[in-house]
Design an enzyme around this catalytic site. Sequence first.
Site, PDB file in Angstrom:
ATOM      1  N   THR A 269       0.850  -1.204   0.000  1.00 37.51           N
ATOM      2  CA  THR A 269       0.000   0.000   0.000  1.00 37.51           C
ATOM      3  C   THR A 269       0.884   1.253   0.000  1.00 37.51           C
ATOM      4  OG1 THR A 269      -1.422  -1.314   1.456  1.00 37.51           O
ATOM      5  CG2 THR A 269      -2.107   0.953   1.017  1.00 37.51           C
TER       6      THR A 269
ATOM      7  N   ASP B 233       1.593   5.210   6.261  1.00 36.87           N
ATOM      8  CA  ASP B 233       2.065   3.826   6.214  1.00 36.87           C
ATOM      9  C   ASP B 233       0.869   2.879   6.156  1.00 36.87           C
ATOM     10  OD1 ASP B 233       3.705   1.598   6.360  1.00 36.87           O
ATOM     11  OD2 ASP B 233       4.683   2.176   8.228  1.00 36.87           O
TER      12      ASP B 233
ATOM     13  N   ASP C 168      -1.298  -4.169   8.927  1.00 35.75           N
ATOM     14  CA  ASP C 168      -1.794  -5.534   8.711  1.00 35.75           C
ATOM     15  C   ASP C 168      -3.182  -5.711   9.301  1.00 35.75           C
ATOM     16  OD1 ASP C 168       0.583  -6.653   7.416  1.00 35.75           O
ATOM     17  OD2 ASP C 168       1.531  -6.124   9.305  1.00 35.75           O
TER      18      ASP C 168
ATOM     19  N   GLU D 122       9.431   1.558  11.269  1.00 32.16           N
ATOM     20  CA  GLU D 122       8.114   2.182  11.073  1.00 32.16           C
ATOM     21  C   GLU D 122       7.649   2.863  12.352  1.00 32.16           C
ATOM     22  OE1 GLU D 122       6.267  -0.781   7.644  1.00 32.16           O
ATOM     23  OE2 GLU D 122       5.984  -1.292   9.728  1.00 32.16           O
TER      24      GLU D 122
ATOM     25  N   LYS E 155      -8.529  -4.997   6.246  1.00 33.15           N
ATOM     26  CA  LYS E 155      -7.645  -4.893   7.414  1.00 33.15           C
ATOM     27  C   LYS E 155      -8.368  -4.493   8.703  1.00 33.15           C
ATOM     28  CE  LYS E 155      -3.917  -5.495   4.778  1.00 33.15           C
ATOM     29  NZ  LYS E 155      -2.923  -4.494   4.515  1.00 33.15           N
TER      30      LYS E 155
END
Length: 238
Positions: free
Chosen positions: A31, A83, A86, A105, A123
């Site tokens: 993504t 960002d 998951d 991250e 998600k």
Amino acid sequence: MSADDQKRRSAEGALAYIEDGMKLGLGTGSTAEHLVRLLGEKVKAGFNILCVPTSERTAALAAELGIPLSNLNETPALDLTIDGADEFDAALRLVKGGGGALLREKIVAAASKRMIVITDASKKVETLGAFPLPVEVIPFGCQTTAAKIEAVAASLGCTGRISRREDQYGEPFLTDSENFIYDCAFGRIPDADELAKALNLIPGVVDNGLFIGIADLAIIGTDEGIQLVSRDNGESPR
Ligand code: 5RP
């Protein structure tokens, strides 16, 4: 519409939050890759931005696209990080690290005034944990550390297989900081806040993939358009 189309849609939605002259944290994963490519087009057209990447993989792609790059030592305070994730829940607590970049991250997101999460619709979950929680561990004494992870997690109601991640050759996967990742298939994490704190108290654990109180806004790509979930105000379809 495929999950990847939804990912691209969420990345397109995030462009509206990037202002000329910003210092931007660039995420990792498929993504985030859409976002980096879209940003590359804007930079080519004259947009002014300075980016800090969250992985070597993102750094390589951004450099190839001509996006100006920095690092946290040169640019310690960022305006925004964008960002992927998951998993995320209604309180915008995230599971991250599927791509193995959770440590950088989290450091980059924590150095930013705001964090925006870009995701496809799959998600969003009621309770975190269906996606195995990645935990970054120092190689020295890793089996002892993994046993402690198992015990600490069990004391907080999390049980399931804990396995060291492997690369495509069956060798231990190494993060950009040359650590291992243990993927913890808990299925359900009843108390994510306590688990995040408890895991990070174990000697040998560098960090875990739970991002609590870090993300401000999620931009979810759906078949219909984009949906926004903000940490403070709940959902607002658009
Ligand atoms: C990498 C991550 C990614 O953001 C996460 O794995 C989501 O990836 P994708 O956008 O490919 O679904 O945390 O460490």
